[in-house]
Every structure is written in C-alpha cells, then in structure tokens.
Design an enzyme around this catalytic site. Structure first.
Site, PDB file in Angstrom:
ATOM      1  N   GLU A 150      -1.682  -9.184   3.350  1.00 41.74           N
ATOM      2  CA  GLU A 150      -1.587  -9.755   4.707  1.00 41.74           C
ATOM      3  C   GLU A 150      -2.952 -10.080   5.322  1.00 41.74           C
ATOM      4  O   GLU A 150      -3.066 -10.990   6.134  1.00 41.74           O
ATOM      5  CB  GLU A 150      -0.791  -8.815   5.630  1.00 41.74           C
ATOM      6  CG  GLU A 150      -1.453  -7.502   6.042  1.00 41.74           C
ATOM      7  CD  GLU A 150      -1.285  -6.358   5.043  1.00 41.74           C
ATOM      8  OE1 GLU A 150      -0.995  -6.635   3.860  1.00 41.74           O
ATOM      9  OE2 GLU A 150      -1.465  -5.188   5.432  1.00 41.74           O
TER      10      GLU A 150
ATOM     11  N   CYS B  98       0.838  -1.208   0.000  1.00 43.75           N
ATOM     12  CA  CYS B  98       0.000   0.000   0.000  1.00 43.75           C
ATOM     13  C   CYS B  98       0.873   1.258   0.000  1.00 43.75           C
ATOM     14  O   CYS B  98       1.437   1.593  -1.026  1.00 43.75           O
ATOM     15  CB  CYS B  98      -0.990  -0.053   1.165  1.00 43.75           C
ATOM     16  SG  CYS B  98      -2.414   0.999   0.831  1.00 43.75           S
TER      17      CYS B  98
ATOM     18  N   HIS C  64      -3.600  -5.021   0.351  1.00 42.67           N
ATOM     19  CA  HIS C  64      -3.016  -5.601   1.572  1.00 42.67           C
ATOM     20  C   HIS C  64      -3.128  -7.122   1.531  1.00 42.67           C
ATOM     21  O   HIS C  64      -4.132  -7.677   2.001  1.00 42.67           O
ATOM     22  CB  HIS C  64      -3.775  -5.094   2.802  1.00 42.67           C
ATOM     23  CG  HIS C  64      -3.590  -3.641   3.074  1.00 42.67           C
ATOM     24  ND1 HIS C  64      -2.712  -3.162   4.008  1.00 42.67           N
ATOM     25  CD2 HIS C  64      -4.171  -2.553   2.514  1.00 42.67           C
ATOM     26  CE1 HIS C  64      -2.759  -1.840   4.028  1.00 42.67           C
ATOM     27  NE2 HIS C  64      -3.639  -1.445   3.120  1.00 42.67           N
TER      28      HIS C  64
HETATM   29  N1  GLN Z   1      -1.825   6.747   2.825  1.00 42.98           N
HETATM   30  C1  GLN Z   1      -1.927   6.004   1.606  1.00 42.98           C
HETATM   31  C2  GLN Z   1      -3.272   6.160   0.944  1.00 42.98           C
HETATM   32  O1  GLN Z   1      -4.233   6.536   1.574  1.00 42.98           O
HETATM   33  C3  GLN Z   1      -1.632   4.533   1.846  1.00 42.98           C
HETATM   34  C4  GLN Z   1      -2.628   3.850   2.731  1.00 42.98           C
HETATM   35  C5  GLN Z   1      -2.147   2.534   3.289  1.00 42.98           C
HETATM   36  O2  GLN Z   1      -0.961   2.232   3.320  1.00 42.98           O
HETATM   37  N2  GLN Z   1      -3.074   1.732   3.785  1.00 42.98           N
HETATM   38  O3  GLN Z   1      -3.404   5.932  -0.219  1.00 42.98           O
END
Ligand code: GLN
Length: 535
Positions: A513, A385, A511
């Site tokens: 995970e 992410c 994600h």
């Molecule tokens: N802050 C980034 C976004 O909102 C990544 C979010 C995250 O890592 N879950 O796109």
C-alpha cells in the site's frame, strides 16, 4: 551556468488543526510538478517523539514508511500519492530529531563552550533541515509546518521561517496560510474573524502570509473575500477558497480553477508558462466517479474506529479501483469482536477480505477466524504483514494440525513458533526505528501468481516488522499447499505466501500500500480487486 535558486514555500495552519495542510501542500506540489518544476514536500512535526514509529495510530493515524526506511507522518503518504515520487527520511522532521541532533553536537563539544539555546541553535538546525532538500536539485521545496499558529510547540519553527525568509530574500520564499472560515447556521454567515486573528498572530512573529487558503463548507461571498484581503494584507486573488469536496483528489483541480498555482508562481517570481497538464489526473477522477461495478472488501483490523490508521490501504483501493473502473466499498471490521460464531454474519456477502497489518495480540483470534473463513469459502484474501503472519498461524493450526501454533509475538512459549523473531532482532531492546524497515528486494518464483501479477522476477517493497515466517516449517506448508513464492534473495526470508487451489489467497510480509499512487496504482491491489470482481 550557475544553479538556479531553489524556491521555498511554507505552509502554516491557523484557527484549528486537521484543516488538511497535507492535502493542500500535496495539491500544490502536483500543480507545480505538472507545470514542469521539480518539487518536493517536507513535513515539520512539532512533537518531541523522534518519529511516529512508536506512536499509537489513534494519535496521528497510520505510520507511513519511506523507501529509505524512515517511519514518518501519514502526510508523506499524500505527498507520494499525489506527486508519484518517493520521499525520504529528510522529508519528515520532528522536534525530537532537532533536539537529538543539537544535544549530540553539544556532547561532542561542537559548540565550543557556548550556551546552547533555542535561538540560534535549535532554529539553525531547523533551517539546516529545510535547506538540506535543495541539494536534490529541487526547484521548489514546500515545507508544511505541523500544528497551528499560536501553539507553544510551533514557535521555533515559525521563528525559523522568519529567519529563512530574511536570509533567502522576499522573492525566493513565500508563506501560505491555511485557515478555517466557520459557518454560523443561525445567521447563515461565514465568519472571517478567526482567520484575521491567526494572520495577525503570524504577523506578531514577523511573518506576513502571502496567500490565504480558506477551508469552508460554503462558497465564500465576494465581500467576505475582500474583507479577508483587506484585513490580512493580501491581494484579492490571493484569497483561495477550499470548499469541502467529495474526495481529496478533487482538491488540486478546485484550487487550480482559482489559479492557485499561478498566484504562487508570481509570488515566487517564477515564469507562469502554460497551464499544467492534468489530463491523467482528470481521467483518474472520471473513472473513480463513474465506476462500472462495485465490490465490497472487508478490512479486518483492530484500529477500525479510526480509518486514518489504515490510510494507505484505503487510498490504494481508490487508485486500483479507479484504474479498474470498480468502486471498492470497504466494510470496516473490528477484529477484537470477531469470532467463530459471528464470523459468518459479519463477513456475509463480501467479495474479498483484507487482513490488516498490526502489532500486539488484541484482536488476533478474530483475524485468524477471518483467514479461515476466506480459505474455506474460497473468498479472495490479501494478508498484509501481520495479515500474512495470521494466514500462517491459521494454516498451521487448522491444516497442519499444530493446534498451538502461534507467533512468538503473542505466545513466547508456543510449541510451534511458525512466526518467529528475526535473528537480527533478538538483541534489540529499543523500540524506536529498530524494525526491519524500508525497501528490500524479493525474488518471485517463476510461474507463481505474484510473478504474474508483478510481471517481474525481482521486486522491491517496503517493510515494517520484527517477526518472520519460520523457515523450519517451510516444507510442511509447501506440501499442504500454502507456498512461499517470494524470498529475500540474500537471507531467504519468506516474503510472500500463496495458497494452491484457491482463487486468490495471498499474503505478503511487506506493505504494498505504501507504493500505490494515483499515477501508478499497485498491481497487487489491482489483482486483488480483479479476483473480488470475479468472486
Ligand atoms: N507485528 C508484526 C511484526 O512485527 C507485524 C507488523 C506489521 O504488520 N507491520 O512482525
């Protein structure tokens, strides 16, 4: 044939918080599922936030995300990892959600002029949310009540349990009370008094605990068990010991040895049947405890002082590591103190680097340095992410020579917004529940590393973000070797990046995970570990 009745298990906590109600609930869920029952687990959280999505991870640890896009308590992660079945937004209820529903109904006039009160309106809504899970054909619903008995916040939940038990009848529900037996080193004794008091406090609310699960640092002597049974109105066999273990994954087996599942089934008037089949679970543990090799992975994140903030990632390493008979040691690196000068020393000797998800600009430059270090030194890197977004910024600055490239999350006036706000986010003002959340499809490019890793053309993974790879720069990145290999089939949003001529340099906007479980370790984590092993 009429539908068989759903049985309800309530798990309460006494004496102190953080005793591991989530692990005990997940362990029981696993044991019952292994005996052939259809089980789901629910968490009731007594705080007033609608969900933990807006909470700092330092408060309650990681925010877990379900397939249907709910931002939930991290205990739901344990439920999924143990049971290998997905939860949904209905599996996590907060006081905020309860009140929101009741107040919305009141505004609509649904209460027909009645005074709206904690009893019956709030308790009715709590009961409705508990019973809602029976619609999914579940045989058994385990409801974990957050907080500790005696807390003011928990009272409506405890009262709802009392009412529900009365409505459901004694054989259709039961209460498991998780408690702590403190050890007094000076006298070498385990003390039962705090547990007696918390059981009594439950009784004052009209609830009799049926089973006691006692957290303890030492084996409980028989006399102490007898004392607990006598003072707390439970059978001797219903006092279950839960000693501190090396790993949470041993807990189900430890409880099973004491016939915990059998005790529970008898309380619920359900057939005990054959011993649960835990063969695969035991194999997992055996492999986890007897690794053939070790790799060290640097986890670069800004919440490193609290490992609960990256819970699902740490657990995904355990699942994939066991599968590959590889111990994965995690070196926690605080990105806020990482820079070009100390990077070499901080990351020296690691076999792989994981750049963690996150929000806000603290520690961003340190993460960028880590991405550069991994790219230049050909160290396997997985960016999750925000991690993928960091890889994008680093590559733009140092390879595409766009020295001021950034994400608009950190610099709204950057001349090269390689990470930009998603179109649908532009008019969003509210913070809660407004990100791109839950499972979305992703098409993987034929011949890409990710297509090979997943062994599939289309995958679905869970998301939680507002920003995205800016497709205006797609060609430039591709030409220089950082290739978008996974796209959302409808919008074209870039979901994955892979670097050419590098053993493993993979970024994912989603994600992985969240989907890793003991029974189904995640292929991406396995591939990352394999690359680290090759090193
Ligand atoms: N802050 C980034 C976004 O909102 C990544 C979010 C995250 O890592 N879950 O796109």
């Amino acid at each position: 044939m009429s539908k068989k009745e759903t049985k309800y298990i309530f798990v309460t906590g006494g004496v102190t918080s953080s005793l591991g109600k989530g692990i005990v609930s997940a362990s029981l869920g696993l044991l019952l599922k292994s005996r052939g029952f259809k089980v789901t687990i629910q968490k009731l959280d007594p705080y007033i936030n609608i969900d933990p999505g807006t909470l700092n991870p330092y408060e309650h640890g990681e925010c877990y995300v379900t397939e249907d896009g709910a931002e939930t308590d991290l205990d739901l992660g344990h439920y999924e990892r143990f049971l290998d079945s997905p939860t949904s937004q209905n599996n996590n209820v907060t006081t905020g959600k309860i009140y929101q529903t009741v107040i919305e109904k009141e505004r609509k006039g649904d209460f027909l002029g009645k005074t709206v009160q904690v009893i019956p309106h709030i308790t009715n809504e709590i009961k409705r949310r508990i019973k809602m899970l029976s619609k999914k054909d579940n045989d058994i619903i385990i409801t974990e009540i957050g907080g500790t008995v005696g807390d003011i916040e928990s009272l409506p939940y405890i009262e709802s349990v009392r009412q529900l038990q009365w409505e459901l009848g004694k054989t259709n529900s039961m209460v498991i009370h998780l408690t702590l037996l403190p050890y007094l080193a000076s006298s070498g004794e385990l003390k039962t008094k705090p547990s007696q008091h918390s059981v009594r406090q439950l009784m004052e609310s009209g609830i009799q605990a049926d089973v006691l699960v006692c957290r303890t640092e030492h084996t409980i002597p028989k006399e102490q068990k007898a004392k607990l049974a006598q003072f707390c109105n439970v059978g001797l066999g219903n006092v279950i010991e839960c000693i501190d273990m090396d790993t949470i994954y041993e807990v189900p087996l430890y409880l099973q040895k004491q016939s915990f599942d059998e005790v529970v089934l008898k309380e619920l008037n359900l057939p005990v049947g054959k011993e649960p089949n835990l063969k695969d679970w035991k194999t997992f543990l055996k492999k986890y405890k007897n690794p053939k090799r070790t790799v060290e992975i640097a986890l670069v994140g800004k919440y490193v002082s609290l490992q609960d903030s990256y819970k699902s990632i740490a657990e995904a390493f355990i699942h994939a590591g066991s599968d590959m008979e590889t111990e994965v040691k995690v070196r926690w690196i605080y990105s806020g103190e990482l820079d070009e000068k100390n990077i070499e020393a901080e990351l020296k000797g690691v076999d792989g680097i994981l750049i963690a998800p996150g929000f806000g600009d603290r520690g961003i430059e340190g993460k960028i340095s880590a991405a550069r270090y991994a790219r230049e030194n050909k160290i396997p890197l997985l960016g999750i992410c925000l991690g993928m977004q960091i890889m994008t910024i680093e590559f733009a600055r140092n390879v595409l020579e766009l020295s001021k490239a950034n994400s608009v999350e950190f610099d709204t006036s950057t001349p090269d917004p390689v990470i930009a706000l998603m179109e649908e986010q532009k008019n969003v003002v509210d913070k809660g529940g407004t990100m791109r959340l839950g499972a979305w499809k992703c098409s993987l490019k034929a011949g890409s590393k990710l297509a090979e890793i997943y062994g599939a053309k289309t995958i679905a993974e869970r998301h939680r973000h507002r920003y995205e790879f800016n497709s205006d720069y797609k060609k430039d990145f591709e030409e220089k070797g950082l290739v978008p290999t996974g796209l959302n089939p409808e919008t074209g949003l870039v979901e994955t990046l892979e670097l050419k001529d590098h053993p493993f340099y993979v970024g994912v906007q989603y994600h992985p995970e969240y989907k890793s479980t003991v029974a189904t370790p995640h292929p991406l984590f396995k591939a990352f570990i394999a690359a680290a092993v090759k090193g």
